[in-house]
Design a protein around this motif. Structure first.
Motif, PDB file in Angstrom:
ATOM      1  N   ALA A  77       8.415  14.468   8.488  1.00 52.21           N
ATOM      2  CA  ALA A  77       8.157  13.861   9.790  1.00 52.21           C
ATOM      3  C   ALA A  77       7.866  12.369   9.662  1.00 52.21           C
ATOM      4  CB  ALA A  77       6.997  14.579  10.465  1.00 52.21           C
ATOM      5  N   PHE A  78       6.903  12.025   8.842  1.00 51.21           N
ATOM      6  CA  PHE A  78       6.526  10.613   8.738  1.00 51.21           C
ATOM      7  C   PHE A  78       7.536   9.839   7.904  1.00 51.21           C
ATOM      8  CE2 PHE A  78       2.631  12.464  10.227  1.00 51.21           C
ATOM      9  CZ  PHE A  78       2.101  11.496  11.054  1.00 51.21           C
ATOM     10  N   GLN A  85      11.482   2.958  11.422  1.00 45.80           N
ATOM     11  CA  GLN A  85      10.868   1.639  11.468  1.00 45.80           C
ATOM     12  C   GLN A  85      11.614   0.642  10.580  1.00 45.80           C
ATOM     13  OE1 GLN A  85       8.640   1.087  13.778  1.00 45.80           O
ATOM     14  NE2 GLN A  85       8.891   3.283  14.225  1.00 45.80           N
ATOM     15  N   VAL A  86      12.116   1.118   9.444  1.00 46.82           N
ATOM     16  CA  VAL A  86      12.914   0.233   8.591  1.00 46.82           C
ATOM     17  C   VAL A  86      14.174  -0.197   9.324  1.00 46.82           C
ATOM     18  CG1 VAL A  86      14.265   0.113   6.473  1.00 46.82           C
ATOM     19  CG2 VAL A  86      11.987   1.146   6.428  1.00 46.82           C
ATOM     20  N   GLY A  98      12.171   4.990  19.907  1.00 47.41           N
ATOM     21  CA  GLY A  98      11.595   6.330  19.910  1.00 47.41           C
ATOM     22  C   GLY A  98      11.039   6.713  21.262  1.00 47.41           C
ATOM     23  N   LEU A  99      10.807   8.032  21.423  1.00 48.62           N
ATOM     24  CA  LEU A  99      10.234   8.573  22.648  1.00 48.62           C
ATOM     25  C   LEU A  99       8.745   8.836  22.458  1.00 48.62           C
ATOM     26  CD1 LEU A  99      13.015  11.191  23.563  1.00 48.62           C
ATOM     27  CD2 LEU A  99      12.794   8.821  24.345  1.00 48.62           C
ATOM     28  N   ASP A 100       8.042   8.844  23.586  1.00 49.29           N
ATOM     29  CA  ASP A 100       6.605   9.133  23.521  1.00 49.29           C
ATOM     30  C   ASP A 100       6.341  10.576  23.086  1.00 49.29           C
ATOM     31  OD1 ASP A 100       6.084   6.567  24.355  1.00 49.29           O
ATOM     32  OD2 ASP A 100       5.976   7.116  26.488  1.00 49.29           O
ATOM     33  N   ALA A 130       1.053   5.151   5.072  1.00 49.67           N
ATOM     34  CA  ALA A 130       2.190   4.245   4.877  1.00 49.67           C
ATOM     35  C   ALA A 130       2.991   4.091   6.172  1.00 49.67           C
ATOM     36  CB  ALA A 130       3.082   4.758   3.750  1.00 49.67           C
ATOM     37  N   ALA A 131       3.216   5.201   6.874  1.00 51.23           N
ATOM     38  CA  ALA A 131       3.941   5.116   8.141  1.00 51.23           C
ATOM     39  C   ALA A 131       3.167   4.312   9.172  1.00 51.23           C
ATOM     40  CB  ALA A 131       4.216   6.529   8.661  1.00 51.23           C
ATOM     41  N   PHE A 132       1.867   4.497   9.225  1.00 48.86           N
ATOM     42  CA  PHE A 132       1.049   3.745  10.186  1.00 48.86           C
ATOM     43  C   PHE A 132       1.068   2.251   9.868  1.00 48.86           C
ATOM     44  CE2 PHE A 132      -3.045   1.778  11.211  1.00 48.86           C
ATOM     45  CZ  PHE A 132      -3.089   1.978  12.580  1.00 48.86           C
ATOM     46  N   ALA A 133       0.934   1.916   8.573  1.00 51.15           N
ATOM     47  CA  ALA A 133       0.944   0.497   8.196  1.00 51.15           C
ATOM     48  C   ALA A 133       2.283  -0.151   8.522  1.00 51.15           C
ATOM     49  CB  ALA A 133       0.629   0.370   6.703  1.00 51.15           C
ATOM     50  N   LEU A 134       3.382   0.558   8.301  1.00 53.31           N
ATOM     51  CA  LEU A 134       4.696  -0.001   8.598  1.00 53.31           C
ATOM     52  C   LEU A 134       4.887  -0.203  10.097  1.00 53.31           C
ATOM     53  CD1 LEU A 134       7.354  -0.945   7.423  1.00 53.31           C
ATOM     54  CD2 LEU A 134       8.187   1.427   7.548  1.00 53.31           C
TER      55      LEU A 134
END
Length: 390
Positions: A77-78, A85-86, A98-100, A130-134
């Motif tokens: 998922a992440f 995000q990349v 992306g969708l909410d 890592a996903a949150f930081a990106l």
């Protein structure tokens, strides 16, 4: 100390008996897919609409495996979020991609500490961070919003850890109850076996003395030794399943039994009228079964006094049959709360299981609380049978 705590977390196993899927999983999937369809159809200016829809559907499907494969679903998922995000960094769209509905990943954040092992929690947590930081770097959100988003992301994980800790504590308490019941049963079995062995020694000594002068009396003494030996083997087979803590001293008072039920049912204050019925041959029960019958009635009467609201009558029946002893305790009150078994009933169920019997407890069809137990009079299939004395 911190290093020891981290090592303990790393080696923590998964919780046992994690359910694969339950009914609410399908309800969550249906709600997620409906949300994706509505958002894709009604929301305007969705960046990369096909990609966003496929990604949202993918994230809605992953929670189906969140209990059995928590690290894998979190990584998938992440990892998808990171790839998205990349791509956003490369293409530089004006709006977030992306969708909410992708907020469904919060369910995976909850499931990771709830159902994952310690190693999975650490590795999955690193992927989430890592996903949150990106995301924070991609959209260049203000620091206050980043802090709020971080709190919003971690709260489900804290909730999952809290639920897991509470469940573990409850299981630990249940295991302590079972252990105490095994310990109590082991003390009773120990005293019973010691009594039988002492009787065997006395009969063997008498047989040896009478062997020359009265052979028939010596044979009768040997038959008594055989009978006591059969009883001893019967009790020792039950001892194999019981655990005894050597630090706890044996109680000097003998355990109460069926003969003490008349005194037990004289409830204080007379709030409940107790109807006690004893049927069958209850005088020659094995000591462990005798004590178990008393304990079942005692715990049931205590629970009725504590929890049976508006109860006026308690019906207790103990019936001895050829191979079993049946115990039934029923009140006519109503129960408050969830009606879940307490630790006392858990201990009694453990005791009944160790003796080869069963115990069931639950609400009646109309009202009241019913406790029904079935205990064997003796271990069946042992291959050893007692002869009646002459």
């Amino acid at each position: 100390m911190l290093r020891d705590d981290l090592r303990t977390l790393w080696t923590e196993p998964r919780p046992p008996d994690a359910p694969a899927r339950v009914r609410r999983d399908w309800a969550l999937l249906a709600a997620g897919l409906a949300g994706v369809a509505l958002e894709a159809a009604l929301r305007e200016n969705v960046v990369w609409r096909p990609v966003a829809v496929v990604c949202a559907v993918w994230l809605c499907l992953l929670p189906l495996w969140r209990r059995t494969h928590p690290l894998a679903v979190v990584t998938l998922a992440f990892g998808s979020v990171i790839l998205l995000q990349v791509a956003s960094l490369v293409a530089a769209p004006r709006e977030p991609v992306g969708l909410d509905t992708t907020a469904v990943v919060l369910v995976l954040v909850y499931a990771l500490p709830r159902w994952g092992s310690g190693r999975e929690i650490v590795l999955g947590g690193a992927v989430i961070l890592a996903a949150f930081a990106l995301c924070a770097v991609t959209y260049r959100t203000p620091a206050a919003e980043q802090v709020g988003g971080f709190v919003f992301l971690t709260l489900p994980g804290l909730a999952g850890a809290a639920v897991r800790f509470r469940g573990t504590a409850h299981e630990r308490q249940l295991e302590q109850v079972r252990s105490r019941e095994r310990e109590r049963l082991a003390r009773e079995l120990h005293d019973t076996v010691a009594h039988h062995v002492s009787a065997m020694v006395i009969r063997a000594q008498a047989g040896r003395v009478l062997a020359d002068t009265d052979p028939s009396a010596a044979v009768e003494a040997l038959e008594g030794v055989e009978e006591e030996g059969a009883r001893t083997l019967e009790e020792m087979r039950a001892m194999v399943a019981a655990l005894r803590d050597p630090r706890v001293g044996a109680e000097l008072a003998p355990p109460a039994g069926v003969a003490d039920l008349e005194r037990l049912v004289r409830t204080p204050g007379g709030r409940l009228r107790v109807d006690l019925g004893l049927d069958g041959e209850l005088d020659a029960l094995p000591p462990t079964v005798d004590a178990a019958v008393y304990r079942i009635v005692q715990e049931s009467v205590t629970n009725a006094l504590r929890h049976a609201v508006d109860a006026t009558e308690l019906v207790v029946r103990v019936a001895a049959e050829r191979h079993t002893v049946r115990v039934s305790v029923r009140d006519n009150g109503r129960r408050t709360g969830r009606g879940r078994d307490g630790y006392g009933l858990t201990g009694l169920r453990e005791r009944a299981t160790l003796l080869g019997g069963t115990l069931r407890a639950g609400p009646g069809t109309d009202r009241g609380w019913h406790v029904d137990a079935e205990l064997p009079r003796g271990r069946s299939g042992s291959g050893v049978h007692s002869r009646p004395r002459r």
